[in-house]
Design an enzyme around this catalytic site. Structure first.
Site: not given
Length: 350
Positions: A246, A275, A294
């Protein structure tokens, strides 16, 4: 007597087609896709009639007004179950859900293989200095091949921060490559860590001894900012840093500074504070950084697996059962009462 229908909604799209496919065969459920282009009041009106909410896990993909917060929960009187798309649940306020009697389920372990492969792959690429080689070729500065002498991952000490589903799988892959594995996980005892293939140490010892550090912890109040300037300075000179867990668990500016001064030999970053990161983010311009957005668990296999797991959680609830992988198990008694009222009959404890 006809069993009441358990209504499930999601915004925009499911994690993977198998979510819809699995629920289409389940009795007693109605699946509702909400187009995000609708007016907010129309989206809210539909959500307010639903018992289950399938929630995007990435905080920057889901508009903030549809994160499961206390303010949203106050407008959703029928909601009894919030199910995250993936292992993470950054978009769900778990404490607020518990207070409201709403169960929270994630898909822990469903994408462990995909993310672990991503982490190990980043380590291999960084130890071989492939990003630097590509940078040199593009810049026209590539010289003799041994100017960027690499290292082999085999035999290097790998430090895993967080030895849950993904951390354990990463440790297993590292061991298969001949790497001793250290772990920092304050929630596991030494024997459990040993059974999962890693030696339990404190964070400072892991940072000092590991040739590669890989982060696999969730983002919580305890892990936010876990790795900053002091931690990067404590790592072995030339060590590799990888984070597929994360964003916000590490300080991006401090990581960049450690790379610039040569403290670290490279970084593999899949998760970011924002992101995707801005195109001019300093880390993206560093030649010893390999970046992705991600996507560690974005494989067909992982997406299919987590989508089916999520669908099964809703199927359990629709059948009056407590779903597996409750993030807030303390809500169970209240959840069963509310679920029973939803279904018009007492719900089962398991």
């Amino acid at each position: 007597m006809t069993q009441p229908t358990f209504r499930i909604a999601y915004l925009d799209r499911p994690m993977y087609p198998s979510f819809d496919e699995t629920l289409a065969r389940a009795p007693g459920v109605e699946l509702i896709r909400i187009a995000p282009t609708q007016a907010d009041e129309d989206i809210l009106a539909t959500l307010a009639t639903c018992h289950g909410y399938y929630v995007m896990a990435s905080r920057d993909e889901l508009p903030k007004q549809w994160h499961v917060t206390s303010s949203l929960l106050a407008t959703l009187p029928s909601l009894v179950l919030a199910v995250s798309y993936g292992a993470g649940y950054d978009t769900i306020d778990v404490d607020a859900c518990t207070h409201a009697g709403v169960a929270v389920v994630n898909q822990a372990g469903g994408n462990a293989q995909g993310v672990a492969e991503h982490a190990i792959g980043m380590m291999m690429v960084l130890f071989k200095r492939i990003p630097e080689a590509q940078y040199a070729i593009i810049a026209g500065t590539a010289a003799q091949r041994d100017a960027l002498m690499g290292r082999e991952l085999s035999g290097k000490t790998v430090g895993v921060i967080g030895l849950g589903n993904t951390g354990s799988r990463t440790a297993a892959l590292a061991r298969a490559l001949g790497c001793p594995v250290l772990t920092y996980d304050p929630y596991l005892d030494a024997s459990t860590c040993e059974a999962r293939g890693a030696r339990k140490v404190e964070l400072d010892a892991l940072l000092a001894d590991a040739d590669a550090v890989s982060v696999h912890c969730p983002l919580t109040a305890e892990t936010r900012g876990l790795l900053g300037a002091a931690q990067f300075a404590a790592m072995k000179r030339g060590a590799i840093f990888v984070n597929t867990a994360r964003g916000s668990t590490y300080d991006e500016a401090a990581l960049h500074a450690a790379l610039v001064r040569g403290q670290l030999g490279g970084a593999g970053i899949d998760v970011w504070e924002q992101e995707p990161p801005a195109r001019d983010h300093p880390l993206l311009a560093h030649p010893a950084v390999i970046a992705s957005s991600h996507m560690g668990g974005v494989t067909h296999e992982s997406r299919d697996r987590v989508a089916r797991m999520a669908a099964e959680a809703f199927i359990d609830a629709a059948a009056g059962r407590v779903p597996q992988r409750l993030v807030n198990p303390g809500v169970t008694a209240q959840f069963l009462v509310r679920l029973g009222a939803t279904l018009g009959e007492p719900a089962a404890a398991s």
